[in-house]
Scaffold this motif. Structure first.
Motif, mmCIF file in Angstrom:
data_model
loop_
_atom_site.group_PDB
_atom_site.id
_atom_site.type_symbol
_atom_site.label_atom_id
_atom_site.label_comp_id
_atom_site.label_asym_id
_atom_site.label_seq_id
_atom_site.Cartn_x
_atom_site.Cartn_y
_atom_site.Cartn_z
ATOM 1 N N SER A 1 -32.147 -16.924 -37.552
ATOM 2 C CA SER A 1 -31.829 -16.043 -38.676
ATOM 3 C C SER A 1 -30.678 -15.115 -38.306
ATOM 4 O O SER A 1 -30.539 -14.712 -37.152
ATOM 5 C CB SER A 1 -33.060 -15.213 -39.062
ATOM 6 N N ASN B 1 -30.515 -12.156 -39.297
ATOM 7 C CA ASN B 1 -31.056 -10.798 -39.170
ATOM 8 C C ASN B 1 -32.432 -10.897 -38.509
ATOM 9 O O ASN B 1 -32.977 -11.989 -38.350
ATOM 10 C CB ASN B 1 -31.123 -10.105 -40.540
ATOM 11 N N SER B 2 -33.000 -9.758 -38.167
ATOM 12 C CA SER B 2 -34.278 -9.762 -37.434
ATOM 13 C C SER B 2 -35.435 -9.316 -38.313
ATOM 14 O O SER B 2 -36.476 -8.882 -37.819
ATOM 15 C CB SER B 2 -34.164 -8.843 -36.216
ATOM 16 N N ASN B 3 -35.286 -9.445 -39.648
ATOM 17 C CA ASN B 3 -36.279 -8.888 -40.569
ATOM 18 C C ASN B 3 -37.351 -9.875 -41.009
ATOM 19 O O ASN B 3 -38.341 -9.460 -41.620
ATOM 20 C CB ASN B 3 -35.572 -8.326 -41.798
ATOM 21 N N LYS C 1 -31.905 -3.579 -46.485
ATOM 22 C CA LYS C 1 -32.580 -4.459 -45.517
ATOM 23 C C LYS C 1 -32.598 -5.881 -46.062
ATOM 24 O O LYS C 1 -33.116 -6.131 -47.152
ATOM 25 C CB LYS C 1 -33.997 -3.943 -45.271
ATOM 26 N N GLN C 2 -32.054 -6.798 -45.293
ATOM 27 C CA GLN C 2 -31.833 -8.177 -45.745
ATOM 28 C C GLN C 2 -32.855 -9.128 -45.126
ATOM 29 O O GLN C 2 -33.036 -9.135 -43.907
ATOM 30 C CB GLN C 2 -30.426 -8.604 -45.327
ATOM 31 N N ALA D 1 -26.444 -11.387 -42.786
ATOM 32 C CA ALA D 1 -26.676 -10.299 -41.833
ATOM 33 C C ALA D 1 -27.208 -9.064 -42.558
ATOM 34 O O ALA D 1 -27.080 -8.916 -43.774
ATOM 35 C CB ALA D 1 -25.384 -9.964 -41.088
ATOM 36 N N ASP D 2 -27.827 -8.191 -41.792
ATOM 37 C CA ASP D 2 -28.487 -7.002 -42.335
ATOM 38 C C ASP D 2 -27.473 -5.990 -42.885
ATOM 39 O O ASP D 2 -26.328 -5.940 -42.460
ATOM 40 C CB ASP D 2 -29.273 -6.348 -41.192
ATOM 41 N N GLY E 1 -23.464 -6.686 -44.056
ATOM 42 C CA GLY E 1 -23.877 -8.083 -44.144
ATOM 43 C C GLY E 1 -23.618 -8.649 -45.530
ATOM 44 O O GLY E 1 -23.147 -9.783 -45.678
#
Lengths: 127, 127
Positions: free
Chosen positions: A120, A122-124, B37-38, B44-45, B49
């Motif tokens: 991913s 992002n890390s969410n 927040k993505q 990307a966040d 992003g």
């Protein structure tokens, strides 16, 4: 939040658990309207289509489990954000389901399904 | 329906049009909270992003268009059911987007994306 929104959320969560986790069509049937218009392109229309889908799950994915991450409602619509796991793919799939109710009965269904990727940007997470 | 739900629906639809159809980050930015927040694993966040994603669209899919088929809202959440077309695939993709707002600003995003298949087990379409 109005009592009908809360009642719809409760009915859809119970219905969904009977379909996906318990794979019990007879119990799920009690929550359904007469038409159950189906928009998932892999499932046939109507209550009989859902019955066949549950048989497909029992045969091919008896251990399939779904966890509801988020429940939202607007008018006659209930939205579920779901993590679906069909072993042996334990990363699973992200699904958003939309149900439309009529008089408190589940009468129409849409969904969108995506495999959760390994990587991913992002890390969410997807939920 | 409360005025905040209606205001949130309006804000998200305008924001989405600036992102996907107009590909105008500066205008979209006015609708966004600070964090954004993505949860889409390809993006990307944060606001930066999303800016990079819009540049990606401009470069790779300048004719990409999305049509909002359904708008729902619950509390701080707005849900869009969308038909996304990125030529040359004119059948397109079904997407359900979930946005969470804070004080009327778009601050978190999840989605699930699925290619619309050529064949379907029913005649209802994915929308």
């Amino acid at each position: 939040m109005s009592s009908s929104l809360e009642a719809n959320k409760k009915a859809v969560q119970e219905f969904y658990d009977f379909v996906i986790n318990k794979k019990d069509f007879e119990s799920a049937r009690k929550y359904m309207g007469g038409r159950y218009k189906q928009h998932n392109p892999l499932v046939a229309d109507g209550p009989e289509g859902l019955k066949a889908f549950i048989e497909f799950l029992k045969t091919n994915f008896p251990e399939a489990r779904s966890e509801i991450k988020r429940v939202l409602a607007d008018g006659d619509y209930v939205i579920l954000h779901v993590h679906s796991i069909r072993p042996p793919n334990l990363r699973g799939r992200a699904i958003i389901e939309i149900f439309r109710l009529e008089n408190g009965k589940v009468d129409e269904h849409w969904d969108v399904i995506q495999e959760i990727p390994e990587e991913s940007a992002n890390s969410n997470g997807m939920f």
